[in-house]
Design a protein around this motif. Structure first.
Motif, short mmCIF file in Angstrom:
data_model
loop_
_atom_site.label_atom_id
_atom_site.label_comp_id
_atom_site.label_asym_id
_atom_site.label_seq_id
_atom_site.Cartn_x
_atom_site.Cartn_y
_atom_site.Cartn_z
N UNK B 18 0.84 -1.20 0.00
CA UNK B 18 0.00 0.00 0.00
C UNK B 18 0.88 1.25 0.00
N UNK B 19 0.39 2.28 -0.65
CA UNK B 19 1.11 3.56 -0.70
C UNK B 19 0.23 4.63 -0.08
N UNK B 20 0.80 5.41 0.82
CA UNK B 20 0.06 6.50 1.45
C UNK B 20 0.79 7.81 1.22
N UNK B 21 0.05 8.78 0.74
CA UNK B 21 0.58 10.12 0.50
C UNK B 21 -0.28 11.11 1.27
N UNK B 22 0.38 12.13 1.79
CA UNK B 22 -0.32 13.13 2.58
C UNK B 22 -0.23 14.50 1.93
N UNK B 23 -1.24 15.29 2.22
CA UNK B 23 -1.29 16.65 1.68
C UNK B 23 -1.72 17.58 2.80
N UNK B 24 -0.98 18.65 2.99
CA UNK B 24 -1.39 19.65 3.97
C UNK B 24 -1.62 20.97 3.25
N UNK B 25 -2.55 21.73 3.77
CA UNK B 25 -2.86 23.01 3.14
C UNK B 25 -3.08 24.06 4.23
N UNK B 26 -3.16 25.30 3.82
CA UNK B 26 -3.11 26.38 4.81
C UNK B 26 -4.43 27.11 5.03
N UNK B 27 -5.24 27.23 3.99
CA UNK B 27 -6.46 28.02 4.13
C UNK B 27 -7.69 27.12 4.01
N UNK B 28 -8.85 27.67 4.33
CA UNK B 28 -10.09 26.91 4.22
C UNK B 28 -10.36 26.54 2.77
N UNK B 29 -10.96 25.40 2.58
CA UNK B 29 -11.23 24.92 1.23
C UNK B 29 -12.68 24.47 1.10
N UNK B 65 -10.06 13.27 4.56
CA UNK B 65 -9.91 14.71 4.71
C UNK B 65 -10.18 15.08 6.15
N UNK B 66 -9.25 15.80 6.74
CA UNK B 66 -9.39 16.31 8.10
C UNK B 66 -9.28 17.82 8.03
N UNK B 67 -10.42 18.48 8.01
CA UNK B 67 -10.39 19.95 7.86
C UNK B 67 -9.87 20.64 9.10
N UNK B 68 -9.98 19.99 10.26
CA UNK B 68 -9.45 20.61 11.49
C UNK B 68 -7.93 20.65 11.46
N UNK B 69 -7.32 19.66 10.82
CA UNK B 69 -5.86 19.62 10.70
C UNK B 69 -5.40 20.15 9.35
N UNK B 70 -6.35 20.50 8.49
CA UNK B 70 -6.03 20.96 7.16
C UNK B 70 -5.11 19.96 6.45
N UNK B 71 -5.58 18.73 6.40
CA UNK B 71 -4.76 17.70 5.77
C UNK B 71 -5.64 16.66 5.11
N UNK B 72 -5.05 15.99 4.14
CA UNK B 72 -5.72 14.91 3.43
C UNK B 72 -4.70 13.82 3.17
N UNK B 73 -5.20 12.60 3.02
CA UNK B 73 -4.31 11.51 2.66
C UNK B 73 -4.92 10.72 1.52
N UNK B 74 -4.04 10.20 0.68
CA UNK B 74 -4.43 9.32 -0.42
C UNK B 74 -3.77 7.97 -0.18
N UNK B 75 -4.58 6.95 -0.10
CA UNK B 75 -4.09 5.59 0.07
C UNK B 75 -4.38 4.81 -1.20
N UNK B 76 -3.34 4.20 -1.75
CA UNK B 76 -3.49 3.30 -2.89
C UNK B 76 -3.21 1.89 -2.37
N UNK B 77 -4.20 1.04 -2.43
CA UNK B 77 -4.01 -0.32 -1.92
C UNK B 77 -3.55 -1.26 -3.04
#
Lengths: 113, 111
Positions: B18-29, B65-77
């Motif tokens: 499995x591959x996991x990638x994370x994304x963080x962002x700064x403003x509301x989306x 998606x975790x809007x409180x942490x402003x982060x998302x993850x993509x998991x490829x199984x």
């Protein structure tokens, strides 16, 4: 047809040349985009057309001139480019409306000598 | 500054893992999207998750998606060699039709 096509695939031009990149979609999308992507970098938005009108210009130098002749076509006219303009130029389209999925073409690889 | 920043910037795994990638962002989306790009090619849209959603699945893909942490993850199984590509998260930057891409994660799946 869910495809965005771009021509040419590759382009080499001198700094005094004038050339054009073309993009076409037949999905009925009303928003079209130009992006510039340098190697190992994310795409950077250049222009957005919405209903054939320029809605976003990300402070792009005037040596890049976009044109949207109709809802299916998008051109990018190039004149007096610099070597640092060498990049992959990507076209995309979306249905229109906010936060729509964008469909990308394969890009034009541009080299400015 | 980049609205989206992926982590890690490069990832190498064996086929089947499995591959996991994370994304963080700064403003509301309003939403966050993931795209894949094969070398020197156009981007392919993978999945869109809206700000009021926490998890979404599409085939072998799982996005959170975790809007409180402003982060998302993509998991490829159960990764495949064909999954080798760069993966970008993209967020709206508060402007109509304007999507801003993160720096990307380059994934290599070794057969």
């Amino acid at each position: 047809d869910t495809e965005v096509t771009q021509t040419p695939k590759h382009l080499v031009m001198g700094m005094t040349n004038k050339k054009s990149l073309k993009c076409e979609q037949h999905m009925g999308h009303r928003a079209m985009y130009w992006y510039k992507q340098k190697a190992k970098k994310p795409p950077e938005l250049m222009f957005v057309y919405s209903y054939e009108k320029l809605s976003i210009n990300e402070s792009v130098p005037s040596r890049f001139s976009p044109e949207c002749p109709n809802s299916s076509l998008l051109n990018l006219h190039l004149h007096a480019l610099q070597p640092e303009d060498s990049a992959l130029y990507l076209c995309a389209s979306s249905q229109d409306g906010d936060q729509e999925t964008q469909y990308f073409g394969p890009g034009t690889r541009l080299l400015v000598l | 500054s980049q609205q989206g920043e992926e982590d890690p910037q490069a990832l190498s795994i064996q086929e089947g893992e499995n591959a996991t990638m994370n994304c963080s962002y700064k403003t509301s989306i309003n939403n966050l999207q993931w795209y894949r790009q094969n070398s020197g090619r156009g981007l392919v849209h993978l999945i869109l998750i809206r700000s009021n959603e926490r998890e979404k699945h599409s085939g072998r893909l799982r996005v959170t998606l975790d809007t409180s942490k402003k982060s998302s993850s993509l998991l490829i199984t159960a990764s495949r060699a064909a999954d080798t590509a760069s993966y970008f998260c993209a967020t709206d930057a508060g402007g109509y039709q304007k999507v801003t891409f993160g720096i990307g994660t380059k994934l290599q799946v070794i057969p």
